[in-house]
Motif scaffolding. Structure first.
Motif, PDB file in Angstrom:
ATOM      1  N   TYR A  26       0.826  -1.205   0.000  1.00  0.00           N
ATOM      2  CA  TYR A  26       0.000   0.000   0.000  1.00  0.00           C
ATOM      3  C   TYR A  26       0.866   1.264   0.000  1.00  0.00           C
ATOM      4  O   TYR A  26       0.554   2.254  -0.651  1.00  0.00           O
ATOM      5  N   LYS A  34       1.012   9.075  -6.340  1.00  0.00           N
ATOM      6  CA  LYS A  34       1.306  10.501  -6.250  1.00  0.00           C
ATOM      7  C   LYS A  34       2.208  10.935  -7.406  1.00  0.00           C
ATOM      8  O   LYS A  34       2.035  11.986  -7.998  1.00  0.00           O
ATOM      9  N   LEU A  37       0.430  11.053 -10.769  1.00  0.00           N
ATOM     10  CA  LEU A  37      -0.821  11.818 -10.699  1.00  0.00           C
ATOM     11  C   LEU A  37      -1.066  12.763 -11.888  1.00  0.00           C
ATOM     12  O   LEU A  37      -2.196  12.872 -12.359  1.00  0.00           O
ATOM     13  N   PRO A  38      -0.028  13.428 -12.416  1.00  0.00           N
ATOM     14  CA  PRO A  38      -0.270  14.360 -13.521  1.00  0.00           C
ATOM     15  C   PRO A  38      -0.824  13.698 -14.787  1.00  0.00           C
ATOM     16  O   PRO A  38      -1.380  14.399 -15.631  1.00  0.00           O
ATOM     17  N   LEU A  39      -0.657  12.394 -14.943  1.00  0.00           N
ATOM     18  CA  LEU A  39      -1.168  11.730 -16.142  1.00  0.00           C
ATOM     19  C   LEU A  39      -2.625  11.306 -15.921  1.00  0.00           C
ATOM     20  O   LEU A  39      -2.898  10.419 -15.128  1.00  0.00           O
ATOM     21  N   PRO A  40      -3.575  11.961 -16.634  1.00  0.00           N
ATOM     22  CA  PRO A  40      -4.973  11.581 -16.430  1.00  0.00           C
ATOM     23  C   PRO A  40      -5.322  10.271 -17.137  1.00  0.00           C
ATOM     24  O   PRO A  40      -4.808   9.993 -18.211  1.00  0.00           O
ATOM     25  N   VAL A  41      -6.164   9.489 -16.461  1.00  0.00           N
ATOM     26  CA  VAL A  41      -6.666   8.242 -17.057  1.00  0.00           C
ATOM     27  C   VAL A  41      -8.180   8.342 -17.050  1.00  0.00           C
ATOM     28  O   VAL A  41      -8.787   8.543 -15.989  1.00  0.00           O
ATOM     29  N   ARG A 100      -6.206  -3.922  -8.441  1.00  0.00           N
ATOM     30  CA  ARG A 100      -6.710  -2.942  -9.402  1.00  0.00           C
ATOM     31  C   ARG A 100      -5.791  -1.720  -9.478  1.00  0.00           C
ATOM     32  O   ARG A 100      -5.393  -1.281 -10.560  1.00  0.00           O
ATOM     33  N   ARG A 101      -5.407  -1.219  -8.326  1.00  0.00           N
ATOM     34  CA  ARG A 101      -4.566  -0.018  -8.308  1.00  0.00           C
ATOM     35  C   ARG A 101      -3.181  -0.301  -8.880  1.00  0.00           C
ATOM     36  O   ARG A 101      -2.608   0.516  -9.607  1.00  0.00           O
TER      37      ARG A 101
END
Lengths: 152, 254
Positions: A26, A34, A37-41, A100-101
């Protein structure tokens, strides 16, 4: 009697090692989330939905990320007991969540610095279910999408 | 719309709470439920046991005899048979319906069994321990007590229930089942100790009727007490009560 001792030893072993591994996993997931984070999915299907007016697409390619995660002995026993009385199988929730993550993270990490990943899909399959009665209780999670680079 | 990345604060996909506490709660439910089921089924079997017909019982007996009655010591069987036959005039008419047959088998275990159909199996290990005829009559009367209380059918029924329960759950996970099964065995042992006590008291009554005293019961129990070196707590896990306790209630019955 010996079987009972072995059972409890396995239970304790599974619980301690399993919790440590889960905690570390985790921690790593949160750190990497983090970082990426800047890459949107997004799960939008159409290019029009993500394209700003006046922009064009330079490249689009498939990116995948997959992971196989296993449950520890302690949680498996917990789940098999839950099987008897029915209800929310809480001990498997972290397994699915981590899977999943992690898969999405790997997919993001596999992409060659795109602007956005669209049409995200997540699939899971059970591994070792039919191998024997004491199934190894692990899942594979596959995340895939289309990595888009805009033309500047 | 501008994209502003943010991380999740709470994870809604994982229920908070300690898994250890969940395990304890689940174990309590499952073990409790199974024990309750077992007791209820056991009670049903106990209620059914007196109504099993003689024909069915002898049929069941034949099934057992083929498996358990091997390595017979014919001479000893004959000797004990005479002792049992001597009890016939003192039995109730209901108990007389069964045809009691003694079977001495070559086995080092110190034990005797009452089987369906009226067969009394005595292991040679027990015979080696017994020194007088009156002790022997007590052991046989004790087994007749099991027949009188129909324990031989009740025990069989509960063993069957336990077996069915364990096999049903064994499909899930054998180690977890073992734990549950052991808990059930604890309850069964308690039942069993009560049955042994009832059989002891019946035997004392029968001996008094036949001989006017229960010398054999006292002698045998005193011997068991003398030879008993195991820890008292051990008897919590045993099918028979502690010899000292048995001696006490036998004395009280006299």
């Amino acid at each position: 009697m010996e079987a009972l001792v072995v059972f409890f030893l396995l239970l304790i072993f599974g619980y301690t090692i399993g919790s440590i591994n889960e905690k570390n996993h985790y921690k790593s997931i949160e750190e990497r989330e983090k970082k990426t984070l800047p890459l949107p999915v997004v799960n939008m299907k159409k290019v029009e939905d993500i394209l700003k007016p006046g922009k064009k697409i330079a490249s689009a390619e498939l990116v995948t990320g997959s992971v196989v995660v296993s449950i520890d002995y302690f949680k498996r026993i917990l789940a098999s007991l839950k099987n008897l009385v029915a209800g929310n199988v809480r001990s498997y929730e972290t397994l699915i969540d981590r899977g999943r993550r992690e898969a999405i993270l790997r997919m993001k990490e596999a992409a060659d610095s795109p602007d956005i990943i669209m049409n995200l899909r997540i699939e899971t399959s059970t591994i070792g279910r039919s191998a024997n009665r004491n199934s190894i209780g692990s899942i594979e999670v596959l995340a895939y999408g289309t990595a888009i680079k805009y033309q500047y | 719309m501008k994209y502003t990345p943010k991380t999740l604060k709470n994870n809604v996909n994982v229920t908070p709470g300690s898994p250890l506490r969940e395990l304890i709660k689940l174990l309590a439910w499952v073990v409790g439920g199974l024990v309750a089921l077992y007791i209820i089924l056991g009670l049903v079997v106990s209620m059914m046991a007196p109504h099993i017909s003689l024909k069915v019982e002898t049929g069941m007996g034949r099934l057992f005899n083929n498996h358990i009655c091997v390595n017979e010591i014919k001479k000893e069987s004959k000797r004990l048979q005479k002792l049992v036959d001597g009890f016939y005039p003192f039995l109730t008419s209901d108990d007389r319906r069964l045809n009691y047959k003694v079977f001495v088998t070559q086995n080092s275990q110190v034990n005797a069994m009452a089987l369906p159909g009226g067969t009394i199996v005595v292991f040679s290990g027990l015979l080696n321990k017994v020194s007088s005829q009156s002790e022997l009559t007590f052991i046989l009367a004790h087994e007749l007590g099991h027949f009188h209380n129909r324990d031989h059918l009740k025990g069989l029924g509960r063993a069957l229930v336990a077996l069915v329960l364990s096999v049903t759950i064994l499909g899930e996970n054998s180690s977890a089942t073992n734990f549950i099964f052991n808990s059930i065995v604890q309850v069964e042992m308690k039942f069993s100790r009560n049955q042994e006590k009832a059989a002891d008291l019946y035997a004392v009554g029968l001996l008094k009727k036949r001989y006017g005293n229960a010398k054999g019961a006292l002698e045998f129990m005193k011997k068991l007490v003398r030879e008993e070196k195991r820890w008292k707590l051990f008897y919590y896990f045993s099918s028979h009560p502690h010899p000292a306790y048995r001696l006490k209630y036998i004395r009280n019955a006299l």
